[in-house]
Design a protein around this motif. Structure first.
Motif, short mmCIF file in Angstrom:
data_model
loop_
_atom_site.label_atom_id
_atom_site.label_comp_id
_atom_site.label_asym_id
_atom_site.label_seq_id
_atom_site.Cartn_x
_atom_site.Cartn_y
_atom_site.Cartn_z
N ILE A 139 2.19 7.90 26.73
CA ILE A 139 2.14 6.49 26.34
C ILE A 139 0.82 5.87 26.76
O ILE A 139 0.21 5.08 26.02
N LYS A 140 0.34 6.21 27.94
CA LYS A 140 -0.93 5.68 28.43
C LYS A 140 -2.08 6.06 27.51
O LYS A 140 -2.93 5.21 27.17
N GLU A 141 -2.11 7.31 27.07
CA GLU A 141 -3.17 7.75 26.17
C GLU A 141 -3.08 7.05 24.82
O GLU A 141 -4.10 6.66 24.24
N GLU A 142 -1.88 6.87 24.33
CA GLU A 142 -1.72 6.21 23.04
C GLU A 142 -2.09 4.73 23.14
O GLU A 142 -2.65 4.15 22.19
N LEU A 143 -1.80 4.10 24.27
CA LEU A 143 -2.20 2.71 24.45
C LEU A 143 -3.72 2.56 24.43
O LEU A 143 -4.25 1.55 23.94
N ARG A 144 -4.41 3.54 24.97
CA ARG A 144 -5.88 3.50 24.91
C ARG A 144 -6.36 3.52 23.47
O ARG A 144 -7.30 2.80 23.10
N ARG A 145 -5.74 4.35 22.65
CA ARG A 145 -6.14 4.43 21.25
C ARG A 145 -5.79 3.16 20.49
O ARG A 145 -6.44 2.81 19.50
N ARG A 146 -4.75 2.47 20.94
CA ARG A 146 -4.30 1.25 20.27
C ARG A 146 -4.86 -0.01 20.93
O ARG A 146 -4.36 -1.11 20.68
N MET A 147 -5.87 0.11 21.76
CA MET A 147 -6.33 -1.00 22.58
C MET A 147 -6.63 -2.26 21.75
O MET A 147 -6.31 -3.38 22.16
N HIS A 148 -7.25 -2.10 20.61
CA HIS A 148 -7.68 -3.26 19.83
C HIS A 148 -6.76 -3.55 18.65
O HIS A 148 -7.12 -4.32 17.77
N ARG A 149 -5.60 -2.96 18.66
CA ARG A 149 -4.60 -3.29 17.64
C ARG A 149 -3.96 -4.63 17.99
O ARG A 149 -3.92 -5.04 19.16
N PRO A 150 -3.42 -5.33 17.01
CA PRO A 150 -2.73 -6.61 17.31
C PRO A 150 -1.57 -6.39 18.28
O PRO A 150 -0.88 -5.36 18.25
N ILE A 151 -1.36 -7.35 19.14
CA ILE A 151 -0.31 -7.25 20.15
C ILE A 151 1.06 -7.03 19.52
O ILE A 151 1.83 -6.17 20.00
N PRO A 152 1.44 -7.76 18.47
CA PRO A 152 2.76 -7.50 17.88
C PRO A 152 2.92 -6.08 17.36
O PRO A 152 4.01 -5.50 17.45
N GLU A 153 1.84 -5.50 16.83
CA GLU A 153 1.91 -4.12 16.34
C GLU A 153 2.17 -3.15 17.49
O GLU A 153 3.02 -2.26 17.40
N THR A 154 1.41 -3.32 18.58
CA THR A 154 1.61 -2.45 19.74
C THR A 154 2.97 -2.67 20.36
O THR A 154 3.65 -1.73 20.78
N GLY A 155 3.41 -3.93 20.41
CA GLY A 155 4.73 -4.22 20.97
C GLY A 155 5.85 -3.58 20.17
O GLY A 155 6.81 -3.06 20.73
N THR A 156 5.71 -3.59 18.85
CA THR A 156 6.71 -2.96 17.99
C THR A 156 6.75 -1.45 18.22
O THR A 156 7.83 -0.84 18.27
N TRP A 157 5.57 -0.86 18.35
CA TRP A 157 5.51 0.59 18.62
C TRP A 157 6.14 0.92 19.97
O TRP A 157 6.94 1.86 20.07
N LEU A 158 5.80 0.16 21.00
CA LEU A 158 6.38 0.41 22.32
C LEU A 158 7.89 0.23 22.30
O LEU A 158 8.61 0.96 22.98
N ALA A 159 8.37 -0.73 21.54
CA ALA A 159 9.81 -0.95 21.45
C ALA A 159 10.50 0.29 20.90
O ALA A 159 11.58 0.68 21.38
N GLN A 160 9.90 0.93 19.91
CA GLN A 160 10.47 2.15 19.35
C GLN A 160 10.46 3.28 20.36
O GLN A 160 11.42 4.05 20.47
N VAL A 161 9.38 3.39 21.12
CA VAL A 161 9.27 4.44 22.13
C VAL A 161 10.32 4.26 23.22
O VAL A 161 11.03 5.20 23.60
N VAL A 162 10.44 3.04 23.73
CA VAL A 162 11.40 2.76 24.80
C VAL A 162 12.83 2.94 24.29
O VAL A 162 13.68 3.53 24.98
N ALA A 163 13.11 2.47 23.09
CA ALA A 163 14.45 2.62 22.53
C ALA A 163 14.79 4.10 22.34
O ALA A 163 15.93 4.52 22.58
#
Length: 235
Positions: A139-163
């Motif tokens: 997750i940490k590595e993927e967050l680095r790649r998504r650093m400049h993505r919109p917050i809602p987009e990253t939040g939606t992705w993280l929600a799927q990962v956590v779920a």
């Protein structure tokens, strides 16, 4: 007694191993050879066998080793062991002056002999720490790649990962590990967001709001094993 093992597959396909080499043989052994109760759980190459009598466990281990050798297979020497586990393990070990019953890992969980709040015997399942740490590194590595993505987009992705993590790990007795996983995901996101801009300062209160907005709350999603087959149908 519990026998926890891992079969090293050198030649045969998993399908052949599943149907003939182990499953049919173990079923026949339980019916013809076991003097006490016996249960076998297998997923792919991972096997756990439980025995009422230690003598059955040791005979099964020896004969399973011979059975596998006939098909150029073997038990992993570091992942196969015989342990005292179950309802009376703690009491029996205490009488012999030994410590708590050993634990074993199976399918991403560590299984532990414990007691319920009422003092009854209970098997606890805890997520393996090494597997959780590995997932958090991904997750940490993927967050680095998504650093400049919109917050809602990253939040939606993280929600799927956590779920997805909760869908497997949110079993009874594992609520602390599930909550810890979500907490560490939030911390990783919290550390990544300010790096988007040096002028952005994110306070923890705002981070908590983002976490509550996107990430599911930790809760137990699966029933106790005794309720697993309580299937309901509209009719």
């Amino acid at each position: 007694m519990f026998l926890s093992g891992f079969i090293e597959n050198k030649r045969l396909s998993a399908q052949v191993l599943d149907h003939y080499v182990f499953d049919l043989w173990a079923k026949r052994w339980r019916r013809r050879e076991a003097a006490g109760d016996m249960i076998v759980v297998r997923y792919a190459d991972d096997i756990v066998a439980g025995f009422q009598r230690e003598s059955d466990a040791r005979r099964f281990w020896d004969e399973m080793r011979d059975r596998l050798q006939g098909f150029s297979l073997s038990l992993h020497p570091d992942k196969t062991r015989l342990i005292e586990f179950g309802r009376f393990a703690a009491e029996n070990r205490e009488k012999r002056g030994l410590g708590k019953p050993e634990t074993f890992a199976f399918l991403g969980f560590v299984l532990i002999c414990e007691k319920s709040r009422l003092g009854d015997f209970q098997i606890w399942r805890k997520s393996r720490r090494d597997r959780m740490r590995a997932k958090l590194r991904e997750i940490k590595e993927e967050l680095r790649r998504r650093m400049h993505r919109p917050i809602p987009e990253t939040g939606t992705w993280l929600a799927q990962v956590v779920a997805g993590y909760f869908a497997y790990h949110a079993v009874p007795t594992n609520s602390r590990a599930v909550a810890a996983f979500r907490y560490h995901v939030v911390i990783l996101w919290y550390r990544q967001l300010p790096r988007r801009s040096q002028r952005v300062r994110l306070v923890w209160e705002r981070m908590a709001e983002l976490a509550d907005q996107f990430l599911p709350k930790p809760r137990v999603l699966h029933p106790w094993p005794s309720m697993r087959f309580a299937v309901k149908h509209p009719r």
